[in-house]
Scaffold this active site. Structure first.
Site, PDB file in Angstrom:
ATOM      1  CB  CYS A   2      18.003   0.474  -5.224  1.00 12.68           C
ATOM      2  SG  CYS A   2      18.506  -1.087  -4.538  1.00 12.68           S
ATOM      3  NE  ARG A  27      12.541   4.419  -5.206  1.00 13.15           N
ATOM      4  CZ  ARG A  27      11.722   4.290  -6.232  1.00 13.15           C
ATOM      5  NH1 ARG A  27      10.926   5.279  -6.543  1.00 13.15           N
ATOM      6  NH2 ARG A  27      11.687   3.196  -6.956  1.00 13.15           N
ATOM      7  CD1 TRP A  74      14.958  -2.095   1.021  1.00  7.23           C
ATOM      8  CD2 TRP A  74      14.927  -3.759  -0.474  1.00  7.23           C
ATOM      9  NE1 TRP A  74      14.040  -3.039   1.436  1.00  7.23           N
ATOM     10  CE2 TRP A  74      14.003  -4.068   0.546  1.00  7.23           C
ATOM     11  CE3 TRP A  74      15.076  -4.673  -1.513  1.00  7.23           C
ATOM     12  CZ2 TRP A  74      13.235  -5.226   0.551  1.00  7.23           C
ATOM     13  CZ3 TRP A  74      14.315  -5.832  -1.510  1.00  7.23           C
ATOM     14  CH2 TRP A  74      13.407  -6.096  -0.488  1.00  7.23           C
ATOM     15  CG  ASN A 100      18.013   1.601  -8.509  1.00  4.75           C
ATOM     16  OD1 ASN A 100      18.938   1.668  -7.715  1.00  4.75           O
ATOM     17  ND2 ASN A 100      17.113   2.552  -8.655  1.00  4.75           N
ATOM     18  N   GLY A 101      18.210  -2.854  -9.489  1.00  5.36           N
ATOM     19  CA  GLY A 101      17.813  -4.046 -10.246  1.00  5.36           C
ATOM     20  C   GLY A 101      18.670  -5.229  -9.822  1.00  5.36           C
ATOM     21  CD  GLU A 491      -4.594  -1.934   2.839  1.00  3.57           C
ATOM     22  OE1 GLU A 491      -4.096  -2.960   2.358  1.00  3.57           O
ATOM     23  OE2 GLU A 491      -3.982  -0.851   2.887  1.00  3.57           O
ATOM     24  CE  LYS A 495      -1.171  -0.110   4.885  1.00  3.94           C
ATOM     25  NZ  LYS A 495      -1.568  -0.302   3.518  1.00  3.94           N
ATOM     26  CD  GLU A 498       2.307  -1.871   5.161  1.00  2.00           C
ATOM     27  OE1 GLU A 498       3.155  -2.148   4.314  1.00  2.00           O
ATOM     28  OE2 GLU A 498       1.200  -1.408   4.862  1.00  2.00           O
ATOM     29  CG  HIS A 514     -14.774 -23.010   9.155  1.00  2.00           C
ATOM     30  ND1 HIS A 514     -15.552 -24.135   9.229  1.00  2.00           N
ATOM     31  CD2 HIS A 514     -15.582 -22.035   8.646  1.00  2.00           C
ATOM     32  CE1 HIS A 514     -16.770 -23.874   8.765  1.00  2.00           C
ATOM     33  NE2 HIS A 514     -16.807 -22.602   8.413  1.00  2.00           N
ATOM     34  CE  LYS A 612       4.519   4.417  -1.461  1.00  3.93           C
ATOM     35  NZ  LYS A 612       3.383   3.902  -0.670  1.00  3.93           N
TER      36      LYS A 612
HETATM   37  C1  F6R Z   1       1.473  -1.849   1.657  1.00  7.35           C
HETATM   38  C2  F6R Z   1       2.087  -1.488   0.388  1.00  7.35           C
HETATM   39  C3  F6R Z   1       2.481  -2.596  -0.535  1.00  7.35           C
HETATM   40  C4  F6R Z   1       2.150  -2.192  -1.990  1.00  7.35           C
HETATM   41  C5  F6R Z   1       2.687  -3.253  -2.964  1.00  7.35           C
HETATM   42  C6  F6R Z   1       2.298  -2.936  -4.392  1.00  7.35           C
HETATM   43  O1  F6R Z   1       1.146  -0.724   2.397  1.00  7.35           O
HETATM   44  O2  F6R Z   1       2.287  -0.350   0.100  1.00  7.35           O
HETATM   45  O3  F6R Z   1       1.871  -3.791  -0.195  1.00  7.35           O
HETATM   46  O4  F6R Z   1       0.781  -2.048  -2.113  1.00  7.35           O
HETATM   47  O5  F6R Z   1       4.075  -3.326  -2.873  1.00  7.35           O
HETATM   48  O6  F6R Z   1       2.798  -1.699  -4.786  1.00  7.35           O
HETATM   49  P1  F6R Z   1       2.228  -0.928  -6.033  1.00  7.35           P
HETATM   50  O7  F6R Z   1       0.826  -0.549  -5.731  1.00  7.35           O
HETATM   51  O8  F6R Z   1       3.127   0.262  -6.179  1.00  7.35           O
HETATM   52  O9  F6R Z   1       2.311  -1.859  -7.194  1.00  7.35           O
END
Ligand code: F6R
Length: 617
Positions: A2, A27, A74, A100-101, A491, A495, A498, A514, A612
């Site tokens: 949000c 975000r 959100w 927000n929250g 990772e 990527k 997502e 395994h 985000k």
């Molecule tokens: C994946 C991604 C998320 C963040 C996670 C932690 O591409 O961006 O998995 O890494 O939400 O976010 P931060 O680093 O802001 O604590």
């Protein structure tokens, strides 16, 4: 997640709020809305879906007035519909707020308010706040907001206005970020927002609110107050807050000719890695230093154990950090998902250093884990990107990654900067212990070479493009790596899933036999990360196992490794110090995920359901 933006001044609020909302789009959100005081009352427009939907409504039913609040939602409580979008109003429609929250005691409060006769129109937890404020209102908005908030359990970043006390906006914060922006055009205009990006078009002068603070914004200025002070019954004294100057400018949050923010951010990496190192490497001493760790110096000499806590991509960086720190600094390291750590009963002996890694510095779980560790006596260090964020402010010392704003939801440049910072912290700790000056200098030299090496990886777009074109319609991918390239496999898989919604799993290469080996056939592309390091031959054996079962292998390997004949596709990266190799091997995986997502016509920068900055649990 949000977003909030609010404005009070002498101009029409609508276009400024809309611009602010657009800057918060990255975000992640599923509906948007705006409320403006029009001289007679509160007028609200909201829509489910993109901000463009809200813009269409405003096109036919514009809002006029110079006091307004706006929100991107959100969904947490209540489905993402127009009705559930913020701002929400009280029964009379005179009070509007954006939040927000999460209000955790929402059910109890809702029942209580309904018994008092309040009519609810939405399924959201936020609506209780509007009715609580209505119930407490006696002519002064900030007093009513403070009274309402004493009844609330949960987190909030809040912006409220009312036609019954119209010349102001009241904002408050507890556990969700909120800042004030003071316009630099000398007009006295004021903004409030949950993210600095929303105000950057108008000012770089900001005041970050802390938890438990409330601010009143009027055309004559602002006052910040402590929420708890109201409980004494006397009007609270204003508190002095420092004005911070944001180092970013608008260019950093615009696409600058790239088709997506994610692509721009991938290509920024030579520069962001340079920025992460700037002023921190001491060539002749073969070590690194950090201004933000000065106050921790004593603790760093006595540290016997490190716990790194983080979420998502930052957690993957933590896993790479574990390899670095154990191998070079010989300090035992544990890596913990922040969401698990915060609810466990962790054992934190004396001389434990807890490192919280977070791009946003606002991730709710990471923040809570860091606070829990501090409560139990650990020294807390932050590795954070966003300057002034909550985690950055609450740690005992920290290192900023300085990667600039990361707008693409999928984290890319933040990850490589986190690894760069972890490598430098490792160097510093190792040199205080057992690493020789010569080895320290070698590592410094290898770090300095990284930006140029990243550039050469970025030049391989065409090869990666071919791979993407061959496999973009596949529905499953496996990513394998060993040692510090195992987290890189995780990772790479994250990527891909997502942003392209393809199922992908990361595994330690040797674990494949395994279980996952049962999945291998010609329809299962396997991305193998196999640079020429100490486990190279082992990974090559794993590649052979895949090939003999008809699997298709895409290898990320070192230039000149000679793997061509054994794999279906080869993407090469320069060789570097083994500890730094993940910084280079991850880049082709970022590009591959990006290209596949584009071919699948996915919304790369705002993937579905994702946010985000995850400021709720
Ligand atoms: C994946 C991604 C998320 C963040 C996670 C932690 O591409 O961006 O998995 O890494 O939400 O976010 P931060 O680093 O802001 O604590």
């Amino acid at each position: 997640m949000c977003g909030i933006v609010a404005f009070i001044g002498s101009r029409d609020a609508e276009p400024l709020l809309l611009e602010g909302l657009r800057r918060l789009e990255y975000r992640g959100y599923d509906s948007a809305g705006m409320a403006v005081l029009n001289g007679k009352g509160v007028e609200v427009r909201k829509r489910a879906g993109r901000i463009s939907e809200l813009e269409n409504v405003l096109g036919t039913q514009p809002l006029h007035g110079s006091v307004g609040i706006a929100h991107t939602r959100w969904a947490t409580h209540g489905v993402p519909t127009t009705r559930n979008a913020h701002p929400h109003t009280d029964c009379s429609g005179d009070i509007a707020l954006a939040h927000n929250g999460i209000i955790e005691n929402n059910d109890v409060l809702r029942t209580k308010l309904q018994e008092l006769g309040h009519q609810f129109r939405t399924e959201t937890d936020t609506e209780v706040l509007a009715h609580l404020i209505e119930e407490a209102f006696e002519g002064n908005l900030e007093k009513a907001v403070a009274a309402a908030l004493t009844q609330v359990d949960g987190t909030y970043g809040l912006a409220v206005m009312s036609s019954r006390d119209p010349e102001k906006i009241v904002v408050a914060r507890n556990g969700a970020p909120l800042l004030l922006g003071v316009a630099e055009n000398g007009t006295g205009e004021l903004f409030a927002a949950s993210d600095v990006a929303a105000v950057l078009g108008h000012t770089r002068k900001v005041i970050y609110l802390d938890d438990g603070e409330l601010a009143v914004l009027t055309r004559d200025g602002y006052q910040t107050l402590e929420l708890a002070a109201w409980e004494t019954g006397n009007p609270p004294e204003p508190i002095e807050k420092e004005i911070s100057h944001v180092a970013w400018n608008l260019d950093r949050i615009e696409r600058g000719g790239y088709s997506h923010f994610m692509l721009k951010e991938i290509f920024e990496q030579p520069q962001t890695i340079r920025d992460a190192m700037r002023g921190r490497l001491l060539e002749s001493e073969g070590t690194a230093r950090f201004g933000g760790l000065m106050q921790l110096s004593g603790s760093l000499d006595t540290v016997e154990r490190i716990i790194i806590t983080a979420c998502g991509t930052s957690w993957h960086a933590a896993l790479v950090g574990e390899y670095m720190l154990e191998e070079c600094a010989r300090i035992p390291v544990e890596v913990e998902y922040a969401s698990e750590f915060r609810y466990r009963n962790p054992i934190i002996p004396d001389n434990t250093l807890v490192i919280a890694i977070s791009q946003s510095g606002e991730t709710a779980d990471t923040l809570a884990a860091m606070r829990e560790a501090k409560r139990r006596g650990a020294v807390a260090m932050g590795i954070v990107n966003v300057v002034g964020s909550t985690i950055a402010r609450e740690t005992d010392g920290g290192v900023y990654t300085h990667s600039g704003p990361e707008i693409g939801v999928a984290s890319t440049k933040a990850f490589t900067s986190q690894l760069t910072v972890l490598a430098m912290i490792t160097l510093m700790l190792a040199r205080r212990r057992r690493m020789s000056i010569d080895d320290g200098r070698k590592l410094v030299a290898a770090l300095q070479e990284l930006p140029g090496q990243v550039e050469s990886v970025l030049e391989q777009q065409a090869v990666i493009d071919e791979v993407a074109r061959e496999y973009w319609q596949h529905t499953n991918f496996l990513y394998l790596g060993r040692g510090s390239n195992f987290p890189v496999a995780l990772e790479g898989a994250l990527k891909l899933k997502e942003i392209s919604y393809i199922h992908a799993e990361g595994y330690p290469a040797a674990e494949m036999k395994h279980g996952p080996i049962a999945l291998i056939d010609e329809n299962m592309p396997v991305v193998c990360i196999a640079p020429a390091d100490s486990v190279y031959k082992k990974v090559v054996s794993n590649i052979e196992e895949i090939k003999t079962r008809g699997g298709r292998v895409i290898a990320i390997t070192s230039e000149g490794s000679g793997l061509e004949s054994k794999v279906d596709h080869l993407i090469s990266v320069p060789s570097t110090h083994e500890m730094l190799q993940p910084i280079l091997t991850v880049i082709p995986l970022q590009i591959l995920a990006y290209k596949i997502a584009v071919l699948r016509e996915c919304d790369v920068d705002q993937p579905r359901n994702l946010a985000k900055s995850v400021t709720v649990e």
